[in-house]
Motif scaffolding. Structure first.
Motif: not given
Length: 361
Positions: A228-230, A251-254, A259-261
């Protein structure tokens, strides 16, 4: 120090200005800290080194020196014993004065000139530091350290001349570290401090916080193997190609999206706003097994595709429907509408149903 009565046995004598009287006594330890004091600041202060001094001791000394004044003078051709030395004292013209300067001319009378500067001149022209003053300067010019031990605590303190210090204290309650920035308490189960700064932290267990603030939060190599990353991390690594991004950042989160597979779970709720639920995608039980349910609470269901629509039922007897180029195509078997075939007459009163007549040729 020897005492000599001189009287008027000199050619000339000119007394100077008397200093302020001694009105206070201070006793200091080897670090320059006051351990005993007596008197007031209206006059001069007599300072002495006495690590074991007390207020009572300072008061006793003050009774003996209180009111003493220093008087500078100049005298010429004094008829003194040749054995006198600097530091001895003489009484001349009713004044008891020390011999600070002695200028001897070896003539038949051997009568030296004697003098002592005024109190202000002593400090300006004859800079002298007593053993007490030199000891204090040596101690204050370096870092001071102190270790104390009692039945309840052990304390270590380091302090420099500017007042900066660090104090470490251990008690039954734990370890306490204090400096100018604040206090940190450490025991077997917790660390309590206003601000905790670490370059890196490896946590095995649960991290609980009321609030987490960071310019970026990156988590990798989780237990399930995902990464995971921002969003800011993705943006700053825009030089990666699509495959590299997919491989390195799953995956990244804002602030507004994830957003992820893969997103895993039993129910996804669809909200018009934070308080209005419109529908959901969920896991439901069907007549044959668990399946996917699409449910709306408001409005209907709209399926729209930019190109073809393909519906397929897998299995030995499955079929498919394809919507393409304004044509509905069937595959996998015949098209059956209704549950049975009708003969030459259509049933009456069945509006909204589609029937097929059998034609015999």
């Amino acid at each position: 120090m020897d005492k000599t009565y001189l009287g008027r046995r000199l050619a000339e004598f000119s007394p100077g200005i008397a200093s302020q009287p001694i009105t206070k006594v201070e006793l200091l330890d080897e670090n320059g800290d006051v351990v005993g004091v007596s008197g007031s600041d209206t006059g001069r202060t007599l300072t002495a080194l006495q690590p074991d001094g007390t207020n009572a001791m300072a008061a006793s000394i003050l009774t003996k020196v209180s009111g003493y004044k220093h008087i500078g003078y100049e005298g010429s051709e004094a008829l003194l014993d040749p054995a006198v030395e600097l530091g001895d004292a003489v009484t001349v013209d009713g004044l008891y004065v020390p011999l600070i300067a002695l200028d001897t001319t070896f003539d038949p009378m051997l009568a030296p000139d004697i003098s002592a500067p005024d109190a202000d001149e002593i400090d300006d022209e004859y800079p002298y530091k007593s053993p007490t003053q030199r000891q204090i300067v040596r101690n204050m010019a370096k870092t001071r350290s102190l270790i104390t031990k009692t039945s309840k605590e052990i304390m270590l303190k380091v302090e420099d001349i500017d007042g900066k210090y660090t104090e470490v204290k251990t008690t039954l309650d734990g370890l306490t570290v204090t400096d100018a920035s604040g206090t940190t308490k450490i025991n077997g189960s917790s660390i309590k401090t206003e601000n905790l700064y670490v370059d890196a932290a490896n946590i095995k267990g649960t991290l609980t916080a009321d609030k987490i603030q960071a310019s970026s939060i990156s988590v990798g190599d989780l237990k399930d193997g995902s990464s995971y990353a921002t969003k800011s991390y993705v943006d700053s690594n825009a030089g990666l190609n699509a495959n590299e991004v997919d491989n390195a950042i799953a995956t990244y989160i804002d602030s507004t999206s994830i957003t992820a597979r893969k997103l895993r779970g039993q129910t996804v709720e669809l909200l018009a706003n934070s308080n209005t639920k419109v529908g959901e995608l969920s896991l439901v039980e069907t007549t044959v097994d668990y399946g996917i349910g699409i449910k709306t609470i408001y409005g209907g269901i709209k399926l729209e595709s930019a190109t073809n629509v393909y519906l397929k039922a897998s299995g030995a007897y499955g079929g498919f429907i394809t919507l393409s180029n304004n044509i509905v195509s069937l595959g996998g078997g015949e098209l059956y509408i209704g549950s049975q075939m009708y003969g030459d007459n259509l049933p009456a009163g069945n509006w909204g149903k589609l029937f097929f007549l059998r034609s015999v040729r």
